[in-house]
Write an enzyme that holds these catalytic residues in place. Structure first.
Site, PDB file in Angstrom:
ATOM      1  CG  LEU E  22      -2.003  -1.111   1.334  1.00 35.98           C
ATOM      2  CD1 LEU E  22      -3.016  -0.962   2.661  1.00 35.98           C
ATOM      3  CD2 LEU E  22      -2.417  -1.405   0.081  1.00 35.98           C
ATOM      4  N   GLY E  80       4.990  -2.001   9.627  1.00 37.84           N
ATOM      5  CA  GLY E  80       4.695  -3.067  10.366  1.00 37.84           C
ATOM      6  C   GLY E  80       4.582  -4.434   9.676  1.00 37.84           C
ATOM      7  CB  SER E  82       0.930  -6.038   6.481  1.00 31.63           C
ATOM      8  OG  SER E  82       1.667  -7.080   5.277  1.00 31.63           O
ATOM      9  CG  ASN E 119     -10.176  -7.886   7.346  1.00 31.48           C
ATOM     10  OD1 ASN E 119     -10.462  -8.876   7.542  1.00 31.48           O
ATOM     11  ND2 ASN E 119      -9.467  -7.493   6.531  1.00 31.48           N
ATOM     12  CG  HIS E 120      -6.940  -9.999   9.216  1.00 34.00           C
ATOM     13  ND1 HIS E 120      -7.638 -11.485   8.854  1.00 34.00           N
ATOM     14  CD2 HIS E 120      -6.608  -9.566   8.259  1.00 34.00           C
ATOM     15  CE1 HIS E 120      -7.385 -11.339   7.671  1.00 34.00           C
ATOM     16  NE2 HIS E 120      -6.767 -10.408   7.141  1.00 34.00           N
ATOM     17  CE1 TYR E 143      -1.025  -7.288  10.223  1.00 38.39           C
ATOM     18  CE2 TYR E 143      -3.292  -8.090   9.574  1.00 38.39           C
ATOM     19  CZ  TYR E 143      -2.327  -7.063   9.615  1.00 38.39           C
ATOM     20  OH  TYR E 143      -2.613  -5.836   9.019  1.00 38.39           O
ATOM     21  NE  ARG E 181     -11.612 -12.807   4.279  1.00 42.61           N
ATOM     22  CZ  ARG E 181     -10.490 -11.807   4.130  1.00 42.61           C
ATOM     23  NH1 ARG E 181      -9.861 -11.365   2.886  1.00 42.61           N
ATOM     24  NH2 ARG E 181     -10.432 -11.041   5.148  1.00 42.61           N
TER      25      ARG E 181
END
Lengths: 272, 272, 272, 272, 272, 272
Positions: E22, E80, E82, E119-120, E143, E181
């Site tokens: 990203l 970090g 991911s 979202n995790h 994570y 998904r």
């Protein structure tokens, strides 16, 4: 944010409506918690006992109210019209009067008010509904609307000026429950004292709303949101249940006073 | 899904943090519910009584933790830093340490853990708010954040590995309430024992969260969501209210320790 | 809207299922609140005591039900299948039968019914969840589905015809709790009587739902929404806890009967 | 848990109620998503087109239903009574029939069913209320009660047997909205197809409930809880608003059909 | 309370994780909104373009982080680990690293941070559930737990120090959705830019949480609570739906990656 | 319950406050929906166009209001003070005036009123909070309190007398958004017309509350509860966003007007 400390014992406490039903009952009780108990009403207050100051004043008299709040630590505001009445009476005592009280508190630096609101701000909920202080208001008359006005006004004085208020949505405070509805709404005088003192002395109240009732088996109101006040009722209408039911063995289920929480208020008026 | 039965009496129960304040108090009490009570801490644990196993271990020592959990039926995890401290201390004891504990539980097949979380995971709610276990977290420091870490970690070990946890958001467990705040947060040692044992023996707990407090009149926390645990407090801070209030008759309403549920934690640190 | 007054003492009260477990227990108790107690069942009702009318009837017999409801002030409807059974049995007794009962009530002008629903309408919630009457239904079998049918049916008779119903989601009403699950679900016979009478005599109930349980420390159900009924349990499974736990010291955590609120119902059937 | 994969294209799809209003409309559309479209009804289904199998069957015929479900990947269950009718008709088609369908699915290993429920399960909410799928049911007649039965039944078959269901609380699916109420409840046939196919092909549905409506400006139903279905309506009653309003410029505000979401259903019947 | 104004155009903006997926995508885009774009990562950042400052730094290096935040108006923290990785990697980069970042922000007076959460943090909700930012967390691995740590940490820095954060619970930001998904979780790079910039420039954000997704028909997340951010996605996975479904026509319904929102993360690890 | 039909086209529509900002804008627009448009204000209304009736009246003049409401089908009540002003002005126009209006409606048999409430009834919520119509009120001044009075009053006239009201909590209705706050609160005049007409013509409104805003990307208000009104905004502040932001590139984050939804109202007054 509040800037003055809330003590457990007050130097000077003001109670308005001191000549009314609840005021007369609390007059002797509140004295124990303050050095000076200032009492106000528009009707005769009798003779001042030791530690009492009698200050007759009309709520709609702005200057009188400003003077009344001077030098006061906290207020128990019972004054005003307490039943459904013609609009103009309610307008002066409960709307103009409550405005005057809060403006006086702001100007005099009073930081906590216990405001006698009423269950009639939600009187058009049904008697088979259980609500809490976050339920949208459904007042049952101009009296209830005026108490809703006071709740909103006091919310503003907290958000804007840091004046704390506990709104007591008082049910029915009498020596004993008079009818079937009061089995749900009744609050003993001892519990009233407990509630007023908890509201005056809880460390932080911001703007809180609590229903005023004893520990009745039948209830329409959930005070979970107000547990921080520390009010724990010790009495119950259950003691009187058998006697009340014996006097009122049947009810008319088509009567709004039976259907709605506000009882007979929901069918009082209009007056013109 | 859990695969091992939860008994009412344990063959071997492990308590970490056994040399801390709550650990010392529970040490004598928990022995009654198990054949062997394994005790661990980083400081001196004294002499083993009958049925006790003393196992000093550092929470951040992964191998030591793996060994510690061997042969254990269930764990009462009190170990770790229990006040606001510099980050690195909290990181090792409460984050690495709790990870080590749960990994050891997974590898050793331990199926239930009672985790001493803290009310400080929601310490930045105001003292005039009443919340329950579903309220979004508002930790009041790195200690509270580390306890939130443990709550989230244990949720994962339930969802993924079927290890059950009851998170106890302990208020203030001391011989008696020391200040006005503790009138809301206090939990007696007897109630602490009741809560720990209910959490260990309830048939199904999945991942549950319960605030640890006695039956205090003043409260900020609603345990309705945890009624399945079967915890019923028998004590109350009300017994001590008059004495506590007499010692602390006024409070400073501009002090974060008075405003927020976390009390003085909300103004402790930062340490650098 | 209801058109007939709900009295505290009834001229004629009907109880269906009078020969069943709860019916036999209530038979002697309800007589005290009415002049005539009409009793119905499909099995032998024995000899009529003073003030009793015995009226055997099949719930699925529409004409018989119409006759049964004639001249009745209110109904306590315990009749029908009360465990998981083959569908056709449940269909006739609980679906057709409950329809017949409500149609008869409509035609005969009966205005209040206490309907024995069941906790099995929400039996597929886990034992570590706490729910209230607004939680979406999760029945645990065809029995639970038939009770859900009765709840929906009675809601309709209130919304459309003004017939009031209190749905009692009865837990486990026995002389004492038999197993670990009943520590949560148990209701004493005395509390059952209290609940039935509160439901019959509360001034306004509309369509209300209340879980039927004693004041047990362990609970999965929150009756806050039904406080208007005025039911206050006086008994508790806690009295029996030690004995029950001693008899059942371990549980199988993979057993649906341990995991879900419905207990063994969640693994009964299918029958073909 | 479901054990069979849900494909995007089906080998054999069953649609019941294929000769009804919605069935005739979907018959031509669903063929595109399957190799074989099995069609069933109690009335004449005409001639089978390529890839169609015609299987007349009565829903209340248990054996016929068992045979009907054999070899089927998924079911679109439109069959049964779709208006307020005498109880016995609804009982057989919608209660016994839906039971038969789900039992057949269980025995034949069918893992997903799209069940045509109805907005009439909540028809006694007012037209000035907005509800979602978690709102307690308020059916507006025996038809609505039977659909509520189907919703509860299918919840059970998911919780117990892992058979997935999407309950479609269909509003009014017609070529165009016919009256003012349908400005809120209308669903175009194209949107109906989108909804059915989304329900059949979403990867995981468990037990889901979704209101069947187009993208109408006026709405009483909030489908937020069903966004996982992926249904995005493309049509809107707004196109027809002016014409509909011109034909019905005034409404009787005392008519239950105007007040309640169920419209005229709320004043249909009783039939005896 | 924040003390520094949030501008629409920044003097110096810091982006961590600038060499990640990203980060590389946003590098060219964010330059348009600031005079200087400071970029940091642990891997090679290539050559500085005009207006870029390259500052390699390890998140776990407290001093380096303190220097990195100097003179910065706001931070986009993408740095970090991911994906699900061994605990020690996550501990250093995501827990120690995020702590270091916020401490540096506090010391350097940085007042707004856009934090790439995930979202995790709620990955163990099912794919047939729709949740919002108030749903209790259910992380799907270490994570996700580390991102929950960052959310709680940033809440504290807001409540205690007035540093504002927008937590972006990013779904799947890739050139296009890769699997079924991602039809729910996908966010285009253009929408990612919109979301980051809305988060940086909204007048007041306090501590806000928003799910990062495009305008997909299928969704598990309700961003109603974050409408104040002003994020309005312009893209949709629907464009790619047919192609994605064609590549993945069937799914295994017993695969946790199909059942849970976290997808394959829910079955990754444990690593030892 | 209402007894008069609500038409789509009105015989005589009354608009108060017709000389104010919104009144002048709506004057030309509302004429299209009625045969006669009665206009009232305390300031000059100019010359009557075809189909207009000009009726100057003071809201606090009870007799004048009674006459004003005669022969009217419905009312759009825009009259009164619309900014924070000294209490006595607000008292007369907004409290006494609104009371007079509703009493006149009751006596004249008017059955629907569109009441211009204001977002300032909830102005003390923060700009990073999203609320709906059920959120407890937090007025930002005496103006907001007076609008809250009108909302409560109109609720009473619905519960008691069956007079329907839609309360419009209007944001900022101007030709275009003037500042950053209005990017959230802006409502175009075309959308205002849409909202007023939807409120006048929806079949059933009871007592409804809807926030008046266009389809702005940034929003603090959720109108889900008011979807039954059928209001679908067609405009958006987004069109003006770039220009507004260019004019106001920075904001002072310590300014209550930036922090709270009520904007500058939250720091206006007190006037004495």
């Amino acid at each position: 944010m509040p800037a003055a400390a809330t003590p457990l014992r007050f130097s000077r406490l003001l109670m308005t409506g001191a000549a009314g039903g609840l005021g007369r009952e609390l007059r002797g009780r509140l004295k124990a918690y303050c050095d000076t108990l200032r009492l106000s009403d528009i009707t005769d207050l009798g003779t001042a006992a030791a530690g009492e100051e009698l200050r007759p004043a009309r709520l709609e008299d702005r200057e009188a109210m400003l003077a009344l709040l001077e030098g006061v630590d906290a207020v128990v505001h019972l004054g005003g019209v307490s039943t459904e009445q013609p609009f103009d009476l309610i307008l002066q005592a409960n709307i103009v009067g409550t405005y005057n009280l809060y403006e006086a508190a702001r100007k005099q630096g009073v930081k906590r008010i216990v405001f006698a609101s009423s269950n009639h701000v939600t009187g058009f909920y049904r008697q088979d509904e259980v609500i809490d202080a976050n339920a949208p208001l459904r007042p049952d008359g101009h009296y209830g609307i005026s108490k809703a006005y006071g709740e909103n006004l006091s919310r503003y004085y907290w958000d804007r000026f840091g004046i704390e208020t506990v709104c007591l949505r008082i049910g029915s405070s009498f020596p004993e429950p008079k009818d079937r509805r009061m089995l749900a709404t009744w609050m003993s005088y001892d519990d009233l004292e407990r509630l007023v003192m908890a509201s005056l002395t809880a460390p932080v109240v911001g703007h809180s709303i609590v229903y005023g009732m004893s520990d009745n088996a039948t209830s329409w109101w959930d005070n979970t949101l107000a547990r921080h006040i520390g009010y724990r009722p010790q009495d119950s209408s259950d003691t009187f249940r058998a006697a009340v039911e014996a006097r009122h063995p049947t009810l008319d289920p088509s009567d709004p006073a039976v259907i709605y929480q506000g009882g007979a208020f929901t069918r009082t008026g209009p007056f013109e």
